[in-house]
Scaffold this motif. Structure first.
Motif, PDB file in Angstrom:
ATOM      1  N   PRO A   7      24.081 -11.594 -15.180  1.00 53.66           N
ATOM      2  CA  PRO A   7      24.159 -11.612 -13.715  1.00 53.66           C
ATOM      3  C   PRO A   7      24.422 -13.023 -13.173  1.00 53.66           C
ATOM      4  O   PRO A   7      25.085 -13.168 -12.141  1.00 53.66           O
ATOM      5  N   HIS A   8      23.910 -14.037 -13.891  1.00 45.75           N
ATOM      6  CA  HIS A   8      24.116 -15.424 -13.454  1.00 45.75           C
ATOM      7  C   HIS A   8      25.608 -15.795 -13.496  1.00 45.75           C
ATOM      8  O   HIS A   8      26.098 -16.468 -12.596  1.00 45.75           O
ATOM      9  N   LEU A   9      26.310 -15.340 -14.538  1.00 45.67           N
ATOM     10  CA  LEU A   9      27.751 -15.655 -14.627  1.00 45.67           C
ATOM     11  C   LEU A   9      28.539 -14.871 -13.586  1.00 45.67           C
ATOM     12  O   LEU A   9      29.436 -15.408 -12.928  1.00 45.67           O
ATOM     13  N   ILE A  10      28.188 -13.595 -13.415  1.00 49.33           N
ATOM     14  CA  ILE A  10      28.898 -12.747 -12.440  1.00 49.33           C
ATOM     15  C   ILE A  10      28.735 -13.322 -11.031  1.00 49.33           C
ATOM     16  O   ILE A  10      29.705 -13.447 -10.278  1.00 49.33           O
ATOM     17  N   LEU A  11      27.513 -13.729 -10.699  1.00 49.56           N
ATOM     18  CA  LEU A  11      27.272 -14.262  -9.356  1.00 49.56           C
ATOM     19  C   LEU A  11      27.859 -15.659  -9.192  1.00 49.56           C
ATOM     20  O   LEU A  11      28.484 -15.948  -8.161  1.00 49.56           O
ATOM     21  N   ASP A  12      27.695 -16.520 -10.194  1.00 52.91           N
ATOM     22  CA  ASP A  12      28.311 -17.860 -10.101  1.00 52.91           C
ATOM     23  C   ASP A  12      29.811 -17.716  -9.833  1.00 52.91           C
ATOM     24  O   ASP A  12      30.367 -18.434  -8.989  1.00 52.91           O
ATOM     25  N   ASN A  13      30.467 -16.825 -10.552  1.00 49.68           N
ATOM     26  CA  ASN A  13      31.921 -16.633 -10.369  1.00 49.68           C
ATOM     27  C   ASN A  13      32.234 -16.114  -8.973  1.00 49.68           C
ATOM     28  O   ASN A  13      33.191 -16.560  -8.336  1.00 49.68           O
ATOM     29  N   LEU A  14      31.420 -15.184  -8.487  1.00 49.50           N
ATOM     30  CA  LEU A  14      31.651 -14.665  -7.126  1.00 49.50           C
ATOM     31  C   LEU A  14      31.465 -15.765  -6.085  1.00 49.50           C
ATOM     32  O   LEU A  14      32.261 -15.894  -5.159  1.00 49.50           O
ATOM     33  N   TYR A  15      30.422 -16.585  -6.255  1.00 51.29           N
ATOM     34  CA  TYR A  15      30.182 -17.663  -5.283  1.00 51.29           C
ATOM     35  C   TYR A  15      31.321 -18.680  -5.290  1.00 51.29           C
ATOM     36  O   TYR A  15      31.694 -19.201  -4.244  1.00 51.29           O
ATOM     37  N   ALA A  16      31.858 -18.951  -6.485  1.00 48.94           N
ATOM     38  CA  ALA A  16      32.958 -19.927  -6.584  1.00 48.94           C
ATOM     39  C   ALA A  16      34.160 -19.469  -5.763  1.00 48.94           C
ATOM     40  O   ALA A  16      34.952 -20.278  -5.304  1.00 48.94           O
ATOM     41  N   GLN A  17      34.255 -18.149  -5.569  1.00 51.87           N
ATOM     42  CA  GLN A  17      35.384 -17.602  -4.793  1.00 51.87           C
ATOM     43  C   GLN A  17      34.971 -17.176  -3.394  1.00 51.87           C
ATOM     44  O   GLN A  17      35.738 -16.513  -2.700  1.00 51.87           O
ATOM     45  N   GLY A  18      33.749 -17.511  -2.992  1.00 45.51           N
ATOM     46  CA  GLY A  18      33.264 -17.115  -1.669  1.00 45.51           C
ATOM     47  C   GLY A  18      33.122 -15.611  -1.525  1.00 45.51           C
ATOM     48  O   GLY A  18      33.235 -15.070  -0.421  1.00 45.51           O
ATOM     49  N   GLY A  19      32.838 -14.924  -2.645  1.00 47.70           N
ATOM     50  CA  GLY A  19      32.880 -13.458  -2.640  1.00 47.70           C
ATOM     51  C   GLY A  19      31.558 -12.745  -2.476  1.00 47.70           C
ATOM     52  O   GLY A  19      31.518 -11.514  -2.554  1.00 47.70           O
ATOM     53  N   ALA A  20      30.471 -13.478  -2.266  1.00 47.06           N
ATOM     54  CA  ALA A  20      29.183 -12.789  -2.105  1.00 47.06           C
ATOM     55  C   ALA A  20      28.287 -13.588  -1.163  1.00 47.06           C
ATOM     56  O   ALA A  20      28.404 -14.818  -1.073  1.00 47.06           O
ATOM     57  N   ALA A  21      27.400 -12.881  -0.467  1.00 48.64           N
ATOM     58  CA  ALA A  21      26.396 -13.548   0.367  1.00 48.64           C
ATOM     59  C   ALA A  21      25.387 -14.240  -0.554  1.00 48.64           C
ATOM     60  O   ALA A  21      25.058 -13.717  -1.621  1.00 48.64           O
ATOM     61  N   GLU A  22      24.882 -15.398  -0.131  1.00 45.81           N
ATOM     62  CA  GLU A  22      23.870 -16.090  -0.933  1.00 45.81           C
ATOM     63  C   GLU A  22      22.629 -15.222  -1.031  1.00 45.81           C
ATOM     64  O   GLU A  22      22.145 -14.706  -0.013  1.00 45.81           O
ATOM     65  N   MET A  23      22.144 -15.052  -2.243  1.00 49.86           N
ATOM     66  CA  MET A  23      20.926 -14.240  -2.437  1.00 49.86           C
ATOM     67  C   MET A  23      20.158 -14.737  -3.651  1.00 49.86           C
ATOM     68  O   MET A  23      20.710 -15.398  -4.523  1.00 49.86           O
ATOM     69  N   VAL A  24      18.882 -14.376  -3.668  1.00 48.52           N
ATOM     70  CA  VAL A  24      18.034 -14.569  -4.839  1.00 48.52           C
ATOM     71  C   VAL A  24      17.989 -13.224  -5.555  1.00 48.52           C
ATOM     72  O   VAL A  24      17.955 -12.175  -4.910  1.00 48.52           O
ATOM     73  N   ILE A  49      14.138 -14.846 -12.401  1.00 48.80           N
ATOM     74  CA  ILE A  49      14.656 -15.034 -11.046  1.00 48.80           C
ATOM     75  C   ILE A  49      15.913 -15.897 -11.118  1.00 48.80           C
ATOM     76  O   ILE A  49      15.954 -16.896 -11.839  1.00 48.80           O
ATOM     77  N   TYR A  50      16.944 -15.456 -10.415  1.00 50.57           N
ATOM     78  CA  TYR A  50      18.195 -16.227 -10.277  1.00 50.57           C
ATOM     79  C   TYR A  50      18.224 -16.802  -8.876  1.00 50.57           C
ATOM     80  O   TYR A  50      18.047 -16.059  -7.896  1.00 50.57           O
ATOM     81  N   THR A  51      18.397 -18.110  -8.803  1.00 50.61           N
ATOM     82  CA  THR A  51      18.594 -18.759  -7.500  1.00 50.61           C
ATOM     83  C   THR A  51      20.031 -19.273  -7.470  1.00 50.61           C
ATOM     84  O   THR A  51      20.521 -19.827  -8.465  1.00 50.61           O
ATOM     85  N   PRO A  52      20.721 -19.095  -6.339  1.00 51.92           N
ATOM     86  CA  PRO A  52      22.172 -19.336  -6.311  1.00 51.92           C
ATOM     87  C   PRO A  52      22.520 -20.817  -6.264  1.00 51.92           C
ATOM     88  O   PRO A  52      21.651 -21.657  -5.993  1.00 51.92           O
ATOM     89  N   PRO A  53      23.805 -21.171  -6.505  1.00 48.60           N
ATOM     90  CA  PRO A  53      24.244 -22.561  -6.394  1.00 48.60           C
ATOM     91  C   PRO A  53      23.878 -23.101  -5.020  1.00 48.60           C
ATOM     92  O   PRO A  53      24.008 -22.384  -4.023  1.00 48.60           O
ATOM     93  N   GLY A  54      23.387 -24.336  -4.987  1.00 51.35           N
ATOM     94  CA  GLY A  54      23.044 -24.953  -3.705  1.00 51.35           C
ATOM     95  C   GLY A  54      21.706 -24.472  -3.154  1.00 51.35           C
ATOM     96  O   GLY A  54      21.350 -24.791  -2.017  1.00 51.35           O
ATOM     97  N   TYR A  55      20.948 -23.742  -3.969  1.00 50.42           N
ATOM     98  CA  TYR A  55      19.640 -23.225  -3.543  1.00 50.42           C
ATOM     99  C   TYR A  55      18.745 -24.357  -3.021  1.00 50.42           C
ATOM    100  O   TYR A  55      18.632 -25.414  -3.640  1.00 50.42           O
TER     101      TYR A  55
END
Ligand code: FER
Length: 276
Positions: free
Chosen positions: A93-110, A59-65
């Motif tokens: 997937p953790h790197l892809i999502l971390d990078n997207l979140y750093a740019q505000g590019g994805a909705a927060e999700m688990v 399970i991946y939980t996003p930054p600020g979870y």
């Protein structure tokens, strides 16, 4: 001479245009970036009434979870040679999502990455094409719906309605995601297959209710690398959806049957999920 130059120029322009049609992830999208917030990867274990054993998932939980929020969930499925770690080991997937979140590019999700081979010995060892092992990918439909999803929804601060559940996978997992997702539109509003394998149901069996598929899906995603020998599976699915006016994205990208394609797919999809 002049004529030749014009011809060469227009050939180059046509080539650039053809490639420009496929939007691709930018360089570095799958690389570790310093000094950004990171999500976490953990292993979870749930009892499967379907298989009769405890089973593992990542399970991946996003930054600020935080448990004071409530998150949508992406269930992300692996291929025939993999297990619950395949995405993490190869698709970062953790790197892809971390990078997207750093740019505000994805909705927060688990993101939940299960083991889609629902049998007692679910390791990808021995003959991975053996009948019982391939059948276990079909059995996973019950494990997912009756065991894993209820477990995740009991244990994590996640939203529990179809608008907040996505089901995607690669190859065998792509077939599973299309089969189970389109078979249970009441459970999933976001469904897609990357390079889906021959386990994908024939188009006529894939969608029990065409009207639901037309009106209730937020995203139906069919993608495949242009060099993948499994392209006919995605092509036939796309053609059927098109013939039946079912809104969907058919995304063909350069590449074969590998994680270069699937990482790019995840990057593309993660930006679209859980957004209006
Ligand atoms: C097959 C070809 C490919 C098949 C499965 C696959 C069960 C799956 C490939 C993958 O998951 O990468 O004939 O039959």
């Amino acid at each position: 001479m002049m004529k030749q130059a014009v011809m060469i120029c227009s050939a180059i322009a046509a080539c650039m245009l053809a490639h420009a049609q496929t939007e691709m992830a930018p360089a570095g999208f799958d690389q570790l970036t310093e000094n950004i917030q990171r999500g976490r990867i953990d292993t979870i274990q749930y009892f499967s009434t379907t298989v009769g054993t405890d089973r593992k998932a990542l399970i991946y939980t996003p930054p600020g979870y935080t448990t004071t929020k409530s998150y949508p969930v992406l269930y992300l499925l692996h291929g025939i040679g993999g297990d619950e770690k395949e995405w993490f080991d190869n698709g970062v997937p953790h790197l892809i999502l971390d990078n997207l979140y750093a740019q505000g590019g994805a909705a927060e999700m688990v993101v939940v990455m299960p083991n889609g081979r629902a049998m007692k010995d679910d390791r990808a060892t021995g003959d991975i094409m053996a009948k019982d092992k391939v059948e276990a990918f079909a059995t996973f439909e019950k494990d997912l719906l009756n065991d894993l999803i209820p477990y995740v929804e009991r244990q994590f601060p996640v939203k529990k309605d179809r608008q907040n559940r996505a089901l995607f996978g690669l190859s065998m997992g792509g077939g599973q995601a299309l089969n189970f997702g389109l078979g249970h539109i009441d459970h999933f509003a976001w469904v897609g297959g990357f390079s889906s394998a021959p386990n994908t149901r024939m188009p006529e069996q894939l969608i029990p209710n065409l009207n639901d598929a037309k009106t209730k899906l937020q995203l139906l995603w069919i993608s495949c690398g242009d060099q993948d020998r499994l392209m006919p599976i995605s092509q036939r699915t796309h053609e059927y959806l098109e013939a039946n006016d079912i809104p969907h994205t058919f995304y063909v990208e350069p590449g074969g049957h590998d994680f270069e394609v699937w990482k790019n797919d995840l990057y593309m999809v993660a930006q679209r999920l859980f957004k209006k």
